[in-house]
Design a protein around this motif. Sequence first.
Motif, PDB file in Angstrom:
ATOM      1  N   ALA A   1      -6.586   1.430  -6.521  1.00 12.28           N
ATOM      2  CA  ALA A   1      -8.039   1.211  -6.513  1.00 12.28           C
ATOM      3  C   ALA A   1      -8.430   1.091  -7.980  1.00 12.28           C
ATOM      4  O   ALA A   1      -8.333   2.077  -8.726  1.00 12.28           O
ATOM      5  N   GLY A   2      -8.809  -0.101  -8.396  1.00  9.31           N
ATOM      6  CA  GLY A   2      -9.065  -0.317  -9.812  1.00  9.31           C
ATOM      7  C   GLY A   2      -7.769  -0.146 -10.582  1.00  9.31           C
ATOM      8  O   GLY A   2      -6.739  -0.693 -10.207  1.00  9.31           O
ATOM      9  N   ASP A   3      -7.789   0.661 -11.634  1.00 10.79           N
ATOM     10  CA  ASP A   3      -6.601   0.902 -12.450  1.00 10.79           C
ATOM     11  C   ASP A   3      -5.811   2.112 -11.975  1.00 10.79           C
ATOM     12  O   ASP A   3      -4.797   2.461 -12.569  1.00 10.79           O
ATOM     13  N   GLU A   4      -6.260   2.763 -10.918  1.00  7.60           N
ATOM     14  CA  GLU A   4      -5.628   3.995 -10.438  1.00  7.60           C
ATOM     15  C   GLU A   4      -4.664   3.732  -9.284  1.00  7.60           C
ATOM     16  O   GLU A   4      -5.018   3.082  -8.304  1.00  7.60           O
ATOM     17  N   THR A   5      -3.440   4.233  -9.408  1.00  9.68           N
ATOM     18  CA  THR A   5      -2.492   4.167  -8.305  1.00  9.68           C
ATOM     19  C   THR A   5      -2.802   5.313  -7.354  1.00  9.68           C
ATOM     20  O   THR A   5      -2.803   6.481  -7.751  1.00  9.68           O
ATOM     21  N   LEU A   6      -3.087   4.966  -6.099  1.00 15.11           N
ATOM     22  CA  LEU A   6      -3.426   5.978  -5.097  1.00 15.11           C
ATOM     23  C   LEU A   6      -2.187   6.522  -4.405  1.00 15.11           C
ATOM     24  O   LEU A   6      -2.171   7.656  -3.949  1.00 15.11           O
ATOM     25  N   GLY A   7      -1.152   5.681  -4.278  1.00 12.26           N
ATOM     26  CA  GLY A   7       0.064   6.131  -3.611  1.00 12.26           C
ATOM     27  C   GLY A   7       0.985   4.974  -3.294  1.00 12.26           C
ATOM     28  O   GLY A   7       0.703   3.825  -3.614  1.00 12.26           O
ATOM     29  N   ILE A   8       2.107   5.321  -2.651  1.00 14.04           N
ATOM     30  CA  ILE A   8       3.106   4.350  -2.229  1.00 14.04           C
ATOM     31  C   ILE A   8       3.187   4.413  -0.705  1.00 14.04           C
ATOM     32  O   ILE A   8       3.356   5.488  -0.136  1.00 14.04           O
ATOM     33  N   ALA A   9       3.056   3.256  -0.074  1.00 15.61           N
ATOM     34  CA  ALA A   9       3.063   3.185   1.388  1.00 15.61           C
ATOM     35  C   ALA A   9       4.333   2.507   1.883  1.00 15.61           C
ATOM     36  O   ALA A   9       4.827   1.572   1.265  1.00 15.61           O
ATOM     37  N   THR A  10       4.848   3.004   3.000  1.00 11.20           N
ATOM     38  CA  THR A  10       5.992   2.361   3.640  1.00 11.20           C
ATOM     39  C   THR A  10       5.621   1.839   5.021  1.00 11.20           C
ATOM     40  O   THR A  10       6.462   1.305   5.728  1.00 11.20           O
ATOM     41  N   HIS A  11       4.344   2.013   5.393  1.00  9.47           N
ATOM     42  CA  HIS A  11       3.864   1.602   6.708  1.00  9.47           C
ATOM     43  C   HIS A  11       2.345   1.544   6.647  1.00  9.47           C
ATOM     44  O   HIS A  11       1.725   2.182   5.794  1.00  9.47           O
ATOM     45  N   LEU A  12       1.738   0.817   7.547  1.00  8.44           N
ATOM     46  CA  LEU A  12       0.287   0.718   7.609  1.00  8.44           C
ATOM     47  C   LEU A  12      -0.363   2.089   7.719  1.00  8.44           C
ATOM     48  O   LEU A  12      -1.386   2.363   7.090  1.00  8.44           O
ATOM     49  N   ASP A  13       0.234   2.992   8.493  1.00  4.91           N
ATOM     50  CA  ASP A  13      -0.319   4.345   8.638  1.00  4.91           C
ATOM     51  C   ASP A  13      -0.373   5.069   7.294  1.00  4.91           C
ATOM     52  O   ASP A  13      -1.265   5.882   7.057  1.00  4.91           O
ATOM     53  N   ASP A  14       0.591   4.776   6.406  1.00  2.00           N
ATOM     54  CA  ASP A  14       0.582   5.378   5.073  1.00  2.00           C
ATOM     55  C   ASP A  14      -0.634   4.913   4.283  1.00  2.00           C
ATOM     56  O   ASP A  14      -1.247   5.695   3.557  1.00  2.00           O
ATOM     57  N   VAL A  15      -0.971   3.624   4.405  1.00  2.00           N
ATOM     58  CA  VAL A  15      -2.136   3.096   3.698  1.00  2.00           C
ATOM     59  C   VAL A  15      -3.394   3.817   4.177  1.00  2.00           C
ATOM     60  O   VAL A  15      -4.225   4.254   3.372  1.00  2.00           O
ATOM     61  N   VAL A  16      -3.522   3.991   5.481  1.00  2.00           N
ATOM     62  CA  VAL A  16      -4.679   4.692   6.047  1.00  2.00           C
ATOM     63  C   VAL A  16      -4.751   6.114   5.498  1.00  2.00           C
ATOM     64  O   VAL A  16      -5.816   6.583   5.076  1.00  2.00           O
ATOM     65  N   GLU A  17      -3.611   6.810   5.455  1.00  2.00           N
ATOM     66  CA  GLU A  17      -3.576   8.193   4.966  1.00  2.00           C
ATOM     67  C   GLU A  17      -3.871   8.263   3.467  1.00  2.00           C
ATOM     68  O   GLU A  17      -4.597   9.150   3.017  1.00  2.00           O
ATOM     69  N   ILE A  18      -3.333   7.329   2.692  1.00  2.00           N
ATOM     70  CA  ILE A  18      -3.602   7.299   1.252  1.00  2.00           C
ATOM     71  C   ILE A  18      -5.095   7.131   1.000  1.00  2.00           C
ATOM     72  O   ILE A  18      -5.681   7.825   0.160  1.00  2.00           O
ATOM     73  N   LEU A  19      -5.736   6.242   1.737  1.00  2.00           N
ATOM     74  CA  LEU A  19      -7.178   6.047   1.571  1.00  2.00           C
ATOM     75  C   LEU A  19      -7.961   7.273   2.024  1.00  2.00           C
ATOM     76  O   LEU A  19      -8.968   7.643   1.411  1.00  2.00           O
ATOM     77  N   ARG A  20      -7.492   7.933   3.076  1.00  2.14           N
ATOM     78  CA  ARG A  20      -8.168   9.156   3.539  1.00  2.14           C
ATOM     79  C   ARG A  20      -8.112  10.233   2.457  1.00  2.14           C
ATOM     80  O   ARG A  20      -9.114  10.878   2.153  1.00  2.14           O
ATOM     81  N   LEU A  21      -6.946  10.400   1.859  1.00  2.00           N
ATOM     82  CA  LEU A  21      -6.785  11.410   0.815  1.00  2.00           C
ATOM     83  C   LEU A  21      -7.615  11.102  -0.429  1.00  2.00           C
ATOM     84  O   LEU A  21      -7.982  11.996  -1.179  1.00  2.00           O
ATOM     85  N   ALA A  22      -7.923   9.821  -0.639  1.00  2.00           N
ATOM     86  CA  ALA A  22      -8.738   9.404  -1.777  1.00  2.00           C
ATOM     87  C   ALA A  22     -10.223   9.344  -1.408  1.00  2.00           C
ATOM     88  O   ALA A  22     -11.028   8.808  -2.169  1.00  2.00           O
ATOM     89  N   ASP A  23     -10.582   9.916  -0.252  1.00  5.05           N
ATOM     90  CA  ASP A  23     -11.961   9.889   0.256  1.00  5.05           C
ATOM     91  C   ASP A  23     -12.492   8.477   0.440  1.00  5.05           C
ATOM     92  O   ASP A  23     -13.661   8.200   0.221  1.00  5.05           O
ATOM     93  N   LEU A  24     -11.589   7.563   0.823  1.00  7.06           N
ATOM     94  CA  LEU A  24     -11.968   6.175   1.090  1.00  7.06           C
ATOM     95  C   LEU A  24     -11.722   5.827   2.552  1.00  7.06           C
ATOM     96  O   LEU A  24     -11.496   4.674   2.892  1.00  7.06           O
TER      97      LEU A  24
END
Length: 82
Positions: A25-48
């Motif tokens: 998100a912008g210049d910040e790395t939120l995480g590494i995803a190996t599946h669509l569910d990971d993307v959802v969880e990464i965004l949840r943890l980032a309050d997105l």
Amino acid sequence: MAHPTQPPHVVVHPPALDGSRRVTAGDETLGIATHLDDVVEILRLADLDTIEVEESDLVEWQGGGPDDWPGLSEHHEPPGAG
């Protein structure tokens, strides 16, 4: 000028050699995803978690869409298994 409460532009980067995808998100790395569910969880943890991952214009999928995870197999077994 963007409204201050507007969520940031999220990028799901092209797959790495192992099939994982970096999420930023912008210049910040939120995480590494190996599946669509990971993307959802990464965004949840980032309050997105208000962002609709598969359909939002706020999420840019580079190198393939939400269903593209090359290099990863549904039948992948951990090392030493089998």
